[in-house]
Design a protein around this motif. Sequence first.
Motif, PDB file in Angstrom:
ATOM      1  N   ALA A   1       0.858  -1.249   0.067  1.00 38.98           N
ATOM      2  CA  ALA A   1       0.055  -0.111   0.043  1.00 38.98           C
ATOM      3  C   ALA A   1       0.914   1.165  -0.110  1.00 38.98           C
ATOM      4  O   ALA A   1       0.470   2.221  -0.612  1.00 38.98           O
ATOM      5  CB  ALA A   1      -1.203  -0.027   1.154  1.00 38.98           C
ATOM      6  N   ALA A   2       1.767   1.307   0.759  1.00 42.68           N
ATOM      7  CA  ALA A   2       2.818   2.341   0.761  1.00 42.68           C
ATOM      8  C   ALA A   2       3.501   2.568  -0.613  1.00 42.68           C
ATOM      9  O   ALA A   2       3.709   3.651  -1.184  1.00 42.68           O
ATOM     10  CB  ALA A   2       3.900   2.339   1.831  1.00 42.68           C
ATOM     11  N   ILE A   3       3.894   1.665  -1.094  1.00 45.22           N
ATOM     12  CA  ILE A   3       4.489   1.594  -2.472  1.00 45.22           C
ATOM     13  C   ILE A   3       3.566   2.105  -3.463  1.00 45.22           C
ATOM     14  O   ILE A   3       3.822   3.219  -4.381  1.00 45.22           O
ATOM     15  CB  ILE A   3       5.009   0.446  -3.106  1.00 45.22           C
ATOM     16  CG1 ILE A   3       6.254   0.028  -2.360  1.00 45.22           C
ATOM     17  CG2 ILE A   3       5.424   0.481  -4.593  1.00 45.22           C
ATOM     18  CD1 ILE A   3       6.472  -1.504  -2.396  1.00 45.22           C
ATOM     19  N   ALA A   4       2.337   1.848  -3.367  1.00 45.31           N
ATOM     20  CA  ALA A   4       1.021   2.256  -4.314  1.00 45.31           C
ATOM     21  C   ALA A   4       0.985   3.800  -4.043  1.00 45.31           C
ATOM     22  O   ALA A   4       0.960   4.556  -5.200  1.00 45.31           O
ATOM     23  CB  ALA A   4       0.110   1.238  -4.196  1.00 45.31           C
TER      24      ALA A   4
ATOM     25  N   ALA B   1       7.493   7.493 -13.373  1.00 41.33           N
ATOM     26  CA  ALA B   1       7.147   7.422 -11.955  1.00 41.33           C
ATOM     27  C   ALA B   1       6.258   6.102 -12.030  1.00 41.33           C
ATOM     28  O   ALA B   1       6.638   5.310 -10.983  1.00 41.33           O
ATOM     29  CB  ALA B   1       6.370   8.732 -11.345  1.00 41.33           C
ATOM     30  N   LEU B   2       5.481   6.078 -12.721  1.00 40.23           N
ATOM     31  CA  LEU B   2       4.330   4.871 -12.878  1.00 40.23           C
ATOM     32  C   LEU B   2       5.117   3.726 -13.306  1.00 40.23           C
ATOM     33  O   LEU B   2       5.164   2.666 -12.637  1.00 40.23           O
ATOM     34  CB  LEU B   2       3.332   5.156 -13.640  1.00 40.23           C
ATOM     35  CG  LEU B   2       2.396   6.231 -13.321  1.00 40.23           C
ATOM     36  CD1 LEU B   2       1.282   6.385 -14.211  1.00 40.23           C
ATOM     37  CD2 LEU B   2       1.749   5.931 -11.964  1.00 40.23           C
ATOM     38  N   ALA B   3       5.982   3.885 -14.064  1.00 43.26           N
ATOM     39  CA  ALA B   3       7.026   2.571 -14.538  1.00 43.26           C
ATOM     40  C   ALA B   3       7.993   2.183 -13.525  1.00 43.26           C
ATOM     41  O   ALA B   3       7.902   0.998 -13.256  1.00 43.26           O
ATOM     42  CB  ALA B   3       7.870   2.865 -15.769  1.00 43.26           C
ATOM     43  N   LEU B   4       8.504   2.982 -12.807  1.00 38.87           N
ATOM     44  CA  LEU B   4       9.428   2.634 -11.649  1.00 38.87           C
ATOM     45  C   LEU B   4       8.640   2.050 -10.501  1.00 38.87           C
ATOM     46  O   LEU B   4       9.133   1.292  -9.635  1.00 38.87           O
ATOM     47  CB  LEU B   4      10.148   3.829 -11.421  1.00 38.87           C
ATOM     48  CG  LEU B   4      11.193   4.500 -12.529  1.00 38.87           C
ATOM     49  CD1 LEU B   4      11.962   5.809 -11.956  1.00 38.87           C
ATOM     50  CD2 LEU B   4      12.525   3.397 -12.510  1.00 38.87           C
ATOM     51  N   GLY B   5       7.501   2.748 -10.178  1.00 34.55           N
ATOM     52  CA  GLY B   5       6.614   2.182  -9.163  1.00 34.55           C
ATOM     53  C   GLY B   5       6.295   0.905  -9.569  1.00 34.55           C
ATOM     54  O   GLY B   5       6.113  -0.149  -8.506  1.00 34.55           O
ATOM     55  N   ALA B   6       5.869   0.398 -10.660  1.00 32.85           N
ATOM     56  CA  ALA B   6       5.324  -0.781 -11.040  1.00 32.85           C
ATOM     57  C   ALA B   6       6.615  -1.812 -10.991  1.00 32.85           C
ATOM     58  O   ALA B   6       6.076  -3.068 -10.513  1.00 32.85           O
ATOM     59  CB  ALA B   6       4.837  -0.630 -12.513  1.00 32.85           C
TER      60      ALA B   6
ATOM     61  N   PHE C   1       8.935  -6.348  -5.411  1.00 36.53           N
ATOM     62  CA  PHE C   1       8.397  -6.776  -4.082  1.00 36.53           C
ATOM     63  C   PHE C   1       7.730  -7.783  -3.787  1.00 36.53           C
ATOM     64  O   PHE C   1       7.468  -8.646  -2.929  1.00 36.53           O
ATOM     65  CB  PHE C   1       7.908  -5.356  -3.303  1.00 36.53           C
ATOM     66  CG  PHE C   1       7.758  -5.599  -1.872  1.00 36.53           C
ATOM     67  CD1 PHE C   1       8.514  -5.626  -1.073  1.00 36.53           C
ATOM     68  CD2 PHE C   1       6.257  -5.591  -1.465  1.00 36.53           C
ATOM     69  CE1 PHE C   1       8.368  -5.663   0.356  1.00 36.53           C
ATOM     70  CE2 PHE C   1       6.190  -5.537  -0.061  1.00 36.53           C
ATOM     71  CZ  PHE C   1       7.192  -5.938   0.790  1.00 36.53           C
ATOM     72  N   LEU C   2       6.639  -7.816  -4.716  1.00 40.83           N
ATOM     73  CA  LEU C   2       5.252  -9.013  -4.669  1.00 40.83           C
ATOM     74  C   LEU C   2       6.034 -10.417  -5.026  1.00 40.83           C
ATOM     75  O   LEU C   2       5.372 -11.450  -4.736  1.00 40.83           O
ATOM     76  CB  LEU C   2       4.186  -8.628  -5.550  1.00 40.83           C
ATOM     77  CG  LEU C   2       3.606  -7.371  -4.987  1.00 40.83           C
ATOM     78  CD1 LEU C   2       2.499  -7.261  -6.064  1.00 40.83           C
ATOM     79  CD2 LEU C   2       3.002  -7.871  -3.832  1.00 40.83           C
TER      80      LEU C   2
END
Length: 141
Positions: free
Chosen positions: A19-22, A49-54, A60-61
């Motif tokens: 949730a924090a990453i999202a 930002a969206l690409a790096l976050g994904a 992580f998952l």
Amino acid sequence: MKSAPTIAFDVRPSSWVVAAIALMTLAAGLAPWLSAVSSIGALAVTMLALALGAAAMRDFLQPRFVRIAFRDSGWALVDRSGDEREALLESHRRLGSWVSLGFCAGGSSHFRTLIGPDNLDAPTRRRLVLLLSRAEIVQHA
């Protein structure tokens, strides 16, 4: 003769960290639109930002190792295919009710995980903290 303590547990990603990453990814994507950056620049920064976050979320998952164990022979990490690798405990930190573990699984292969209230039951987490507090465990690493 004193026997060494043993512990084994599955590595599951923390839903709180997910949730924090999202939230951070969304905030990073929104930030350029609230600044004086041009629309093209804002779009580029948002896409980045969206690409790096994904990518961070995917990594992580899907951790490389799905099980951690400490036995008489030392630390072991089990990967997704069930192969077990010996590992050295490089670092461990207690952060409130969270425990951060860092392993070296041979050569330059490093693995870090964050254990918290939502991804490991309290009795096992307490046993892990007690195990890590023992001097011979740290020296064994």
